[in-house]
Scaffold this motif. Structure first.
Motif, PDB file in Angstrom:
ATOM      1  N   TYR A  17       0.787  -1.224  -0.091  1.00  0.00           N
ATOM      2  CA  TYR A  17       0.055   0.102  -0.090  1.00  0.00           C
ATOM      3  C   TYR A  17       0.833   1.155  -0.100  1.00  0.00           C
ATOM      4  CZ  TYR A  17      -3.451  -3.391   1.859  1.00  0.00           C
ATOM      5  OH  TYR A  17      -4.089  -4.440   1.773  1.00  0.00           O
ATOM      6  N   ALA A  18       0.374   2.265  -0.882  1.00  0.00           N
ATOM      7  CA  ALA A  18       0.935   3.573  -0.753  1.00  0.00           C
ATOM      8  C   ALA A  18      -0.263   4.532  -0.348  1.00  0.00           C
ATOM      9  CB  ALA A  18       1.716   4.054  -1.904  1.00  0.00           C
ATOM     10  N   ILE A  19      -0.250   5.387   0.406  1.00  0.00           N
ATOM     11  CA  ILE A  19      -1.379   6.258   0.752  1.00  0.00           C
ATOM     12  C   ILE A  19      -0.925   7.715   0.756  1.00  0.00           C
ATOM     13  CG2 ILE A  19      -3.043   6.832   2.323  1.00  0.00           C
ATOM     14  CD1 ILE A  19      -1.321   4.025   3.274  1.00  0.00           C
ATOM     15  N   GLY A  20      -1.437   8.592  -0.105  1.00  0.00           N
ATOM     16  CA  GLY A  20      -0.876   9.802  -0.254  1.00  0.00           C
ATOM     17  C   GLY A  20      -1.489  10.914   0.785  1.00  0.00           C
ATOM     18  N   VAL A  21      -0.632  11.665   1.382  1.00  0.00           N
ATOM     19  CA  VAL A  21      -0.836  12.616   2.179  1.00  0.00           C
ATOM     20  C   VAL A  21      -0.586  13.926   2.108  1.00  0.00           C
ATOM     21  CG1 VAL A  21      -1.268  10.720   4.224  1.00  0.00           C
ATOM     22  CG2 VAL A  21       0.910  11.730   3.834  1.00  0.00           C
ATOM     23  N   GLY A  22      -0.780  14.841   2.913  1.00  0.00           N
ATOM     24  CA  GLY A  22      -0.241  16.076   2.661  1.00  0.00           C
ATOM     25  C   GLY A  22       1.278  16.560   2.539  1.00  0.00           C
ATOM     26  N   THR A  23       1.988  16.084   3.328  1.00  0.00           N
ATOM     27  CA  THR A  23       3.480  16.392   3.202  1.00  0.00           C
ATOM     28  C   THR A  23       3.907  15.093   3.503  1.00  0.00           C
ATOM     29  OG1 THR A  23       3.450  17.082   5.295  1.00  0.00           O
ATOM     30  CG2 THR A  23       2.867  18.835   3.705  1.00  0.00           C
ATOM     31  N   GLY A  24       5.576  14.982   3.431  1.00  0.00           N
ATOM     32  CA  GLY A  24       6.419  14.190   4.161  1.00  0.00           C
ATOM     33  C   GLY A  24       6.166  14.259   5.786  1.00  0.00           C
ATOM     34  N   THR A  25       6.169  15.176   5.967  1.00  0.00           N
ATOM     35  CA  THR A  25       6.077  15.525   7.473  1.00  0.00           C
ATOM     36  C   THR A  25       4.699  14.967   8.205  1.00  0.00           C
ATOM     37  OG1 THR A  25       7.079  17.721   7.495  1.00  0.00           O
ATOM     38  CG2 THR A  25       5.957  17.331   9.542  1.00  0.00           C
ATOM     39  N   ASP A  26       3.746  14.940   7.394  1.00  0.00           N
ATOM     40  CA  ASP A  26       2.169  14.200   7.823  1.00  0.00           C
ATOM     41  C   ASP A  26       2.522  12.882   7.653  1.00  0.00           C
ATOM     42  OD1 ASP A  26       0.871  16.640   8.260  1.00  0.00           O
ATOM     43  OD2 ASP A  26       0.817  16.882   6.202  1.00  0.00           O
ATOM     44  N   ALA A  27       3.132  12.403   6.783  1.00  0.00           N
ATOM     45  CA  ALA A  27       3.557  10.982   6.625  1.00  0.00           C
ATOM     46  C   ALA A  27       4.035  10.378   7.664  1.00  0.00           C
ATOM     47  CB  ALA A  27       4.381  10.589   5.344  1.00  0.00           C
ATOM     48  N   LEU A  28       5.082  11.017   8.407  1.00  0.00           N
ATOM     49  CA  LEU A  28       5.688  10.713   9.498  1.00  0.00           C
ATOM     50  C   LEU A  28       4.775  10.721  10.774  1.00  0.00           C
ATOM     51  CD1 LEU A  28       9.041  12.513   9.090  1.00  0.00           C
ATOM     52  CD2 LEU A  28       9.001  10.018   9.427  1.00  0.00           C
ATOM     53  N   ARG A  29       4.342  11.907  10.642  1.00  0.00           N
ATOM     54  CA  ARG A  29       3.233  12.063  12.063  1.00  0.00           C
ATOM     55  C   ARG A  29       2.158  10.961  11.965  1.00  0.00           C
ATOM     56  NH1 ARG A  29       1.343  17.863  12.827  1.00  0.00           N
ATOM     57  NH2 ARG A  29       0.984  17.455  10.473  1.00  0.00           N
ATOM     58  N   PHE A  30       1.437  10.711  10.905  1.00  0.00           N
ATOM     59  CA  PHE A  30       0.496   9.811  10.905  1.00  0.00           C
ATOM     60  C   PHE A  30       0.998   8.316  11.117  1.00  0.00           C
ATOM     61  CE2 PHE A  30      -2.284  12.288   7.766  1.00  0.00           C
ATOM     62  CZ  PHE A  30      -2.734  13.303   8.711  1.00  0.00           C
ATOM     63  N   SER A  31       2.053   8.190  10.674  1.00  0.00           N
ATOM     64  CA  SER A  31       2.664   6.759  11.114  1.00  0.00           C
ATOM     65  C   SER A  31       2.918   6.532  12.511  1.00  0.00           C
ATOM     66  CB  SER A  31       4.005   6.607  10.433  1.00  0.00           C
ATOM     67  OG  SER A  31       3.866   6.642   9.120  1.00  0.00           O
ATOM     68  N   LEU A  32       3.407   7.578  12.956  1.00  0.00           N
ATOM     69  CA  LEU A  32       3.548   7.485  14.505  1.00  0.00           C
ATOM     70  C   LEU A  32       2.225   7.171  15.485  1.00  0.00           C
ATOM     71  CD1 LEU A  32       6.377  10.190  15.070  1.00  0.00           C
ATOM     72  CD2 LEU A  32       6.657   7.750  15.291  1.00  0.00           C
ATOM     73  N   ILE A  33       1.393   8.077  14.929  1.00  0.00           N
ATOM     74  CA  ILE A  33      -0.127   8.031  15.428  1.00  0.00           C
ATOM     75  C   ILE A  33      -0.643   6.463  15.221  1.00  0.00           C
ATOM     76  CG2 ILE A  33      -2.381   8.748  15.646  1.00  0.00           C
ATOM     77  CD1 ILE A  33      -1.254  11.484  14.772  1.00  0.00           C
TER      78      ILE A  33
END
Ligand SMILES: *Cc1c(COP(=O)(O)O)cnc(C)c1O
Length: 365
Positions: free
Chosen positions: A52-68
């Protein structure tokens, strides 16, 4: 001769094909999520060989959502590199977790030998950062994470296409995070980011996190964020992704030349190149004697070089509350004084890279 650090002007010198697809998008009115984004996510996952690849707003959001999504909570500690880009630590700190830094090694990446010393009973996750297109030794990180039951979120924002023993950076951890910012390896016309994962549960959670927690049009599972990758950027991404391998190979070629030629200059130190790694050289970074003088000299010769990054994170004002001091990470601090990034992008010609090397030789003569 001029050698610019940026490649954007050349890369998008003829944007007609992209603009034609944007025109179709405008006519369709399909501005959020939709077909173009689905297509992009599929190609991106295909490129990495992941589910899976999920497009999000920014790379920072990718990191933040991953942690959450991984269950990191306020008060938890997350280990990362002292010499990363600011937003790796920002993603940790803004969810209320505590960034814990680890020094670099001679390859410019997190020193895997020092990670275990930084683990406490509050440590929940590790974010290895594949900086400059150079992949971290993930096999070592996997062993440490398993032993201490830690989650791995890979920051591969600068390293799309890098490999460790033929496996792509970003596919080792629970998630891999990518940025599509204009100055990243696969770049669009603004901000965007991607989370990749093989986990169905993580994929489902990130789909909720990026879209107001909506399971469908009318049912909200959790209060979350509105942080989808823009469909318009997906249209751009669908074009740019076709050239990724060509772009990476051009940078690898330029870097090989630099390694070979700069290796002959005693005042330049090339970072340790460990075996089994495919480096994709997002930035071409070496250590240079009299670095600041060299930077100015190159500037005068029309060559734009950069420093990534002049102040390690533990010495940034933003880190004051963490209680670090000068001397805590001597390798990262020393490298910050000596590193210089030379123009390495895909549009650099043979003549241009020869000009860069001869300018450096001249400076030390
Ligand atoms: C660029 C970058 C990010 C953040 O990506 P954005 O899309 O700018 O939010 C995170 N980590 C590293 C190492 C980066 O280079």
């Amino acid at each position: 001769m001029k050698v610019s650090y940026s490649y954007l002007k050349e890369q998008f010198a003829n944007p007609d094909a992209i603009l034609a697809d944007i025109k179709l998008l405008v006519q369709s009115g399909d501005f959020t999520l939709g077909k173009a984004l689905e297509e992009f996510e599929k190609s991106f996952a295909g490129f990495l060989g992941i589910k899976y690849a999920i497009g999000v707003g920014t790379g920072t959001d990718a990191l933040r959502f991953s942690l959450i999504a991984a269950g990191v909570k306020p008060g938890d500690e997350v280990i990362t590199a002292a010499n990363t880009f600011y937003s790796t630590a920002g993603a940790i700190a803004t969810i209320g977790a505590k960034p814990v830094f680890v020094d670099a090694d001679d390859s410019l990446l997190i020193n895997t030998e020092l990670i275990e010393k930084a683990i406490t009973d509050k440590t929940k996750a590790i974010i290895p950062v594949h900086l400059h297109g150079l992949p971290v030794d993930m096999e070592k990180i996997l062993v440490i994470a398993k032993k201490h039951k830690l989650i791995i979120v890979e920051d591969a924002c600068q390293s799309l296409g890098a490999e460790i023993n033929k496996k792509k950076a970003g596919t080792f951890g629970l998630t891999g995070c990518f940025s599509l910012h204009p100055l990243k390896p696969l770049n669009v016309w603004g901000d965007a980011g991607v989370v990749v994962t093989n986990s169905d549960a993580i994929k489902d959670r990130i789909l909720l996190l990026r879209n107001n927690g909506l399971k469908n049009r009318d049912e909200c599972e959790e209060y979350a964020y509105n942080c989808r990758m823009d469909t318009l950027q997906a249209v751009v991404g669908n074009h740019v992704i076709k050239d990724v391998d060509k772009t990476l190979n051009a940078k690898i070629n330029n870097s090989k030349y630099y390694d070979q030629e700069l290796g002959k200059i005693s005042q330049i130190k090339i970072p340790l190149r460990k075996p089994g790694r495919k480096c994709v050289y997002h930035n071409y970074v070496v250590m240079a004697e009299r670095r600041d003088g060299l930077l100015k000299y190159l500037e005068k010769k029309g060559i734009s070089a950069k420093i990534h990054y002049p102040i390690p994170l533990h010495l940034q004002k933003a880190s004051n509350y963490l209680g670090y001091k000068k001397g805590d990470f001597p390798v990262a601090e020393e490298q910050a004084k000596n590193i210089i990034s030379l123009p390495v992008h895909q549009h650099i010609t043979k003549e241009q890279r020869e000009y860069v090397v001869s300018a450096i030789k001249e400076f030390y003569k």
